[in-house]
Design a protein around this motif. Structure first.
Motif, PDB file in Angstrom:
ATOM      1  N   MET A 288       0.806  -1.206   0.066  1.00  0.00           N
ATOM      2  CA  MET A 288      -0.211   0.152   0.098  1.00  0.00           C
ATOM      3  C   MET A 288       0.973   1.325  -0.120  1.00  0.00           C
ATOM      4  SD  MET A 288      -2.867  -1.348   2.639  1.00  0.00           S
ATOM      5  CE  MET A 288      -4.041   0.069   2.935  1.00  0.00           C
ATOM      6  N   GLY A 289       1.884   1.160   0.634  1.00  0.00           N
ATOM      7  CA  GLY A 289       2.886   2.389   0.675  1.00  0.00           C
ATOM      8  C   GLY A 289       3.346   2.436  -0.433  1.00  0.00           C
ATOM      9  N   ILE A 290       4.040   1.460  -1.338  1.00  0.00           N
ATOM     10  CA  ILE A 290       4.274   2.005  -2.711  1.00  0.00           C
ATOM     11  C   ILE A 290       3.359   2.278  -3.534  1.00  0.00           C
ATOM     12  CG2 ILE A 290       5.385   0.560  -4.491  1.00  0.00           C
ATOM     13  CD1 ILE A 290       6.556  -1.592  -2.509  1.00  0.00           C
ATOM     14  N   GLU A 291       2.182   1.903  -3.478  1.00  0.00           N
ATOM     15  CA  GLU A 291       1.052   2.565  -4.199  1.00  0.00           C
ATOM     16  C   GLU A 291       0.891   3.818  -3.952  1.00  0.00           C
ATOM     17  OE1 GLU A 291      -0.198   1.020  -6.582  1.00  0.00           O
ATOM     18  OE2 GLU A 291      -1.444   2.896  -6.995  1.00  0.00           O
ATOM     19  N   LEU A 292       1.034   4.173  -2.832  1.00  0.00           N
ATOM     20  CA  LEU A 292       0.937   5.707  -2.280  1.00  0.00           C
ATOM     21  C   LEU A 292       1.947   6.570  -2.999  1.00  0.00           C
ATOM     22  CD1 LEU A 292       0.018   6.353   1.373  1.00  0.00           C
ATOM     23  CD2 LEU A 292      -1.039   6.998  -0.368  1.00  0.00           C
ATOM     24  N   ALA A 293       3.405   5.928  -2.867  1.00  0.00           N
ATOM     25  CA  ALA A 293       4.547   6.440  -3.426  1.00  0.00           C
ATOM     26  C   ALA A 293       4.377   6.794  -5.122  1.00  0.00           C
ATOM     27  CB  ALA A 293       5.639   5.612  -3.469  1.00  0.00           C
ATOM     28  N   ARG A 294       3.615   5.918  -5.750  1.00  0.00           N
ATOM     29  CA  ARG A 294       3.201   6.208  -7.191  1.00  0.00           C
ATOM     30  C   ARG A 294       2.404   7.259  -7.251  1.00  0.00           C
ATOM     31  NH1 ARG A 294       3.849   1.397 -10.559  1.00  0.00           N
ATOM     32  NH2 ARG A 294       4.299  -0.466  -9.193  1.00  0.00           N
ATOM     33  N   ARG A 295       1.373   7.382  -6.473  1.00  0.00           N
ATOM     34  CA  ARG A 295       0.488   8.604  -6.480  1.00  0.00           C
ATOM     35  C   ARG A 295       1.058   9.814  -6.314  1.00  0.00           C
ATOM     36  NH1 ARG A 295      -4.310   7.900  -2.800  1.00  0.00           N
ATOM     37  NH2 ARG A 295      -4.136   5.620  -3.417  1.00  0.00           N
ATOM     38  N   LYS A 296       2.012   9.874  -5.338  1.00  0.00           N
ATOM     39  CA  LYS A 296       2.857  11.083  -5.053  1.00  0.00           C
ATOM     40  C   LYS A 296       3.623  11.404  -6.333  1.00  0.00           C
ATOM     41  CE  LYS A 296       1.876  12.924  -1.458  1.00  0.00           C
ATOM     42  NZ  LYS A 296       1.364  14.403  -1.398  1.00  0.00           N
TER      43      LYS A 296
END
Ligand SMILES: Nc1nc2c(ncn2[C@@H]2O[C@H](COP(=O)(O)OP(=O)(O)OP(=O)(O)O)[C@@H](O)[C@H]2O)c(=O)[nH]1
Ligand SMILES: [Mg+2]
Length: 458
Positions: A288-296
């Motif tokens: 989930m953290g990596i998914e958030l990173a993509r969005r950022k």
């Protein structure tokens, strides 16, 4: 023409003082009905720019409500250009609301959101850009955004736009003269006309170009730190901020959430975000953290792509590079305290193209200032002194772009030798767009929308 309005001008909550603002032709009479001055003689004369000490009372019962200072600003030397009275009472919710109630009972009407500033605009004290600057000052989050807003309130942007509009009006007048009185007024020479329009168009484009810098100084540059796990992203965030904000451990996959901080880096306001290291993982929280990173990364103005000088470039770095493809990037080769030779420039270019590369150690601080400088170099500096117009507002930018497009069409028309009355239509469009910015030609609807953003009391 206007009635008398009143509202609480200070924010809700507890404070030393709270202010009730009253404006309109009967402001002094309304205040007179509720205010009992300690020294009656002074108050009777009521000259402007004075303060009077006394009490606010209920007009009907005479009951004392609060001890106050009352300031009087006489038309036209006031915020709204009307008579204005500001009642400074104690800054508690009960005190300000009871004083407001007393003023309303004494004949004032509760003001609409932004109505004081709207009156300042309607009464010709400020233009629309200045009215919008009031809101920008109140909302500014960075020193620079406030400086730009203050410059805008002083009328620097409005004057710049108005100058362009007047130049266009002059061209328009010549063209119309030659259309209406072809015998007396010759048509302007096509070459000269084209050159004049081109120059005005260029000046408009220059204003549009300031809006990117303007936006960054207003909202902060969005800088996102990206890389495979354990390269030192969180350490870099801490080093840039100068505080231990994010957890750092030797365990890959430490950071799972996005950690975001506002800071001044390289002389500009930056929203700095640290993200989870990019890798394939079975851990749901880390995923989930990596998914958030993509969005950022999607929202970033600049990506700091961090590499580990000890490990060199591997598949994980290539994955991080692929994720940030197309973004403005700065490569940080970290941990050079352990591997002073770093990573060959050739290998970095192969990974990320021709981008700025900084060798650094988040551990001992080497190169951290250079990272800051590389970030600062991404965006142009604000012109110093506040005398040069800067566009920060999307409404202004959109209107300027519309004006520039109309001018381009007009220039094209002149080049094609179209009849001047057709060129005049494009010029009219440009004039209207420029006039919307300052309010000379803004529709009621646009004005309503601008003041609807204000809250009551401004
Ligand atoms: N010697 C040295 N060690 C460093 C440097 N930067 C970070 N480290 C160490 O590298 C390890 C990982 O650092 P972090 O900052 O947590 O790395 P990260 O990229 O945020 O890692 P994840 O959050 O797991 O993706 C820690 O043990 C740090 O102390 C550096 O410049 N030099
Ligand atoms: Mg981390």
């Amino acid at each position: 023409m206007f009635d008398t309005i009143a509202a609480i001008a200070t924010p809700p909550g507890e404070g030393g003082i709270g202010i009730i603002r009253v404006s309109g032709p009967e402001a002094l009479e309304v205040a007179g009905r509720v205010f009992r001055a300690a020294r009656a003689g002074d108050w009777a004369e009521k000259p402007g720019y004075r303060m009077y000490y006394g009490h606010v009372v209920d007009a009907a019962s005479g009951e004392v409500i609060d001890e106050v200072l009352l300031s009087v600003m006489r038309a036209p030397h006031s915020y709204t250009r009307e008579d204005v009275v500001e009642i400074n009472c104690h800054g508690g919710w009960m005190a300000v609301s009871r004083v407001l109630q007393a003023v309303l009972k004494a004949g004032a009407r509760l003001a609409e959101p932004g109505e004081f500033t709207r009156r300042a605009f309607v009464n010709g004290r400020i233009d629309l850009t200045q009215a919008e600057a009031v809101l920008d000052i109140i909302r500014s989050k960075t020193r620079e955004s406030m400086d730009v807003a203050v410059s805008q309130l002083r009328g620097v942007l409005g004057a710049g736009v108005e100058k362009l509009r007047e130049e266009l009006v002059a061209v328009q007048a010549e063209i119309e003269g030659s259309i209406d009185f072809p015998e007396d007024v010759g048509a302007p020479a096509a070459d000269e006309l084209r050159a004049r329009l081109q120059r005005i168009g260029d000046d408009i484009e220059k204003l549009v170009a300031t809006s990117e810098t303007g936006r960054v100084y207003r909202e902060g540059l969005a800088v996102v730190i990206v890389g495979k796990p354990n390269v030192g992203k969180s350490s870099l965030l801490n080093a840039l901020l100068g505080e231990e904000r994010a957890l750092v451990t030797a365990v890959p996959g430490t950071t799972r959430d996005v950690i975001e901080e506002m800071a001044r880096i390289g002389g500009i306001p930056v929203r700095l975000a640290d993200t989870a290291g990019v890798r394939e993982t079975g851990d749901i929280v880390e995923r989930m953290g990596i998914e958030l990173a993509r969005r950022k990364i999607g929202e970033a103005d600049v990506v700091l792509l961090v590499l580990d000088a000890v490990q060199g470039i591997d598949a994980g770095d290539r994955e991080a590079a692929a994720l940030t493809e197309g973004k403005r990037r700065i490569v940080v080769v970290n941990k050079i305290d352990l591997a002073p030779e770093g990573i060959p420039g050739e290998a970095v270019r192969e990974l990320a193209g021709d981008v700025p590369v900084v060798r650094a150690s988040a551990k001992d601080g080497t190169g951290i200032a250079d990272v800051g400088e590389a970030i600062g170099n991404v965006i142009g500096r604000l012109p110093a002194g506040g005398e040069t117009p800067v566009v920060t507002n999307v409404r202004h930018r959109a209107a300027l772009e519309r004006a520039a497009e109309c001018i381009r069409d007009a220039v094209g028309g002149v080049e094609k030798g179209l009849p001047l009355d057709i060129v005049a239509v494009d010029l009219y469009g440009a004039l209207h767009a420029l006039g919307e910015i300052t309010g000379v030609t803004a529709d009621e609807e646009i004005i309503d929308r601008i003041f609807a953003e204000f809250c009551v009391g401004k």
